[in-house]
Design a protein around this motif. Sequence first.
Motif, PDB file in Angstrom:
ATOM      1  N   PRO A   1      16.618   9.267 -18.391  1.00 33.79           N
ATOM      2  CA  PRO A   1      16.713  10.583 -18.834  1.00 33.79           C
ATOM      3  C   PRO A   1      16.591  10.633 -20.355  1.00 33.79           C
ATOM      4  N   ASP A   2      17.035   9.508 -21.138  1.00 31.10           N
ATOM      5  CA  ASP A   2      17.224   9.812 -22.488  1.00 31.10           C
ATOM      6  C   ASP A   2      16.149   8.800 -23.152  1.00 31.10           C
ATOM      7  N   GLN A   3      15.087   8.506 -22.640  1.00 37.82           N
ATOM      8  CA  GLN A   3      13.817   7.697 -23.077  1.00 37.82           C
ATOM      9  C   GLN A   3      12.857   8.491 -23.313  1.00 37.82           C
ATOM     10  N   LYS A   4      12.059   8.513 -24.506  1.00 36.06           N
ATOM     11  CA  LYS A   4      10.858   9.410 -24.442  1.00 36.06           C
ATOM     12  C   LYS A   4       9.604   8.681 -23.865  1.00 36.06           C
ATOM     13  N   ILE A   5       9.013   9.609 -23.397  1.00 32.57           N
ATOM     14  CA  ILE A   5       7.598   8.708 -22.716  1.00 32.57           C
ATOM     15  C   ILE A   5       6.542   8.895 -23.907  1.00 32.57           C
ATOM     16  N   LYS A   6       6.113   7.635 -24.008  1.00 36.04           N
ATOM     17  CA  LYS A   6       5.180   7.479 -25.212  1.00 36.04           C
ATOM     18  C   LYS A   6       3.449   7.710 -24.596  1.00 36.04           C
ATOM     19  N   SER A   7       3.407   7.308 -23.226  1.00 37.07           N
ATOM     20  CA  SER A   7       1.863   7.095 -22.726  1.00 37.07           C
ATOM     21  C   SER A   7       2.034   7.106 -21.239  1.00 37.07           C
ATOM     22  N   ILE A   8       0.921   7.457 -20.647  1.00 33.68           N
ATOM     23  CA  ILE A   8       0.859   7.184 -19.212  1.00 33.68           C
ATOM     24  C   ILE A   8      -0.700   6.917 -18.874  1.00 33.68           C
ATOM     25  N   ALA A   9      -0.815   5.909 -18.222  1.00 34.16           N
ATOM     26  CA  ALA A   9      -2.140   5.421 -17.628  1.00 34.16           C
ATOM     27  C   ALA A   9      -2.533   5.712 -16.173  1.00 34.16           C
ATOM     28  N   ILE A  10      -3.553   6.472 -15.648  1.00 34.96           N
ATOM     29  CA  ILE A  10      -3.840   6.765 -14.437  1.00 34.96           C
ATOM     30  C   ILE A  10      -5.165   6.485 -13.979  1.00 34.96           C
ATOM     31  N   THR A  11      -5.132   5.717 -12.740  1.00 37.81           N
ATOM     32  CA  THR A  11      -6.293   5.300 -12.123  1.00 37.81           C
ATOM     33  C   THR A  11      -6.674   5.808 -10.819  1.00 37.81           C
ATOM     34  N   ALA A  12      -7.794   6.169 -10.333  1.00 40.01           N
ATOM     35  CA  ALA A  12      -8.047   6.594  -9.177  1.00 40.01           C
ATOM     36  C   ALA A  12      -9.179   6.363  -8.456  1.00 40.01           C
ATOM     37  N   THR A  13      -9.301   6.044  -7.340  1.00 38.83           N
ATOM     38  CA  THR A  13     -10.530   5.966  -6.266  1.00 38.83           C
ATOM     39  C   THR A  13     -10.298   6.204  -5.147  1.00 38.83           C
ATOM     40  N   GLY A  14     -11.620   6.350  -4.321  1.00 35.78           N
ATOM     41  CA  GLY A  14     -11.589   6.581  -2.850  1.00 35.78           C
ATOM     42  C   GLY A  14     -11.687   5.236  -2.332  1.00 35.78           C
ATOM     43  N   THR A  15     -10.992   5.018  -1.062  1.00 38.62           N
ATOM     44  CA  THR A  15     -11.388   3.685  -0.240  1.00 38.62           C
ATOM     45  C   THR A  15     -12.615   3.392  -0.092  1.00 38.62           C
ATOM     46  N   ASP A  16     -13.385   4.581   0.640  1.00 38.31           N
ATOM     47  CA  ASP A  16     -14.521   4.515   0.902  1.00 38.31           C
ATOM     48  C   ASP A  16     -15.791   4.685  -0.145  1.00 38.31           C
ATOM     49  N   LYS A  17     -15.413   5.380  -1.166  1.00 40.64           N
ATOM     50  CA  LYS A  17     -16.197   5.689  -2.240  1.00 40.64           C
ATOM     51  C   LYS A  17     -15.567   5.366  -3.481  1.00 40.64           C
ATOM     52  N   GLU A  18     -16.313   4.436  -4.387  1.00 44.57           N
ATOM     53  CA  GLU A  18     -15.502   3.953  -5.510  1.00 44.57           C
ATOM     54  C   GLU A  18     -15.748   4.697  -6.541  1.00 44.57           C
TER      55      GLU A  18
END
Length: 162
Positions: A88-105
């Motif tokens: 709770p006391d740590q600042k978040i610097k960055s977030i990385a997000i990746t997404a894909t379908g199982t059947d459709k890349e």
Amino acid sequence: MPKESIIRTSVFEYNDIKACPSDIQQLMDKAVIAREKAYTPYSQFKVGAAIRLENGKIVTGSNQENASYPSGLCAERTAIFYTGAQYPDQKIKSIAITATGTDKENTEPVPPCGACRQAIAEYEQKQKSPIAVYFMGKSGQVKMVKSLLSLLPLAFSEQYLK
């Protein structure tokens, strides 16, 4: 006649993950590993998120579906809520997000959904410093905004509740 206001935002684009700074490549690699742990028997759409804290710690999350659809949770919120609970006391610097379908890349960058934007915005506002957001599909281009509020410029905040 109402006055029109124009809101602008900047989105930075990298040709692929190899063009990103090495610390972001590492963060996205963690998001890819998290994506593979997603539980998506209904949508077949896997999402992974990795958060880098100010102390260098990386927290990950993946989307978790449920037969009662509203009961599931997105990867970004899984990771950010865990971060809030454990660090709770740590600042978040960055977030990385990746997404894909199982059947459709997916090769197009997939940004966070509206609910996740609002959740990340809450943490950005709370810590009073920007959270850089990097997002991609399974492969291909990576997009980045220097602050979540670039994706949600008129964010709801606690100021409206007081």
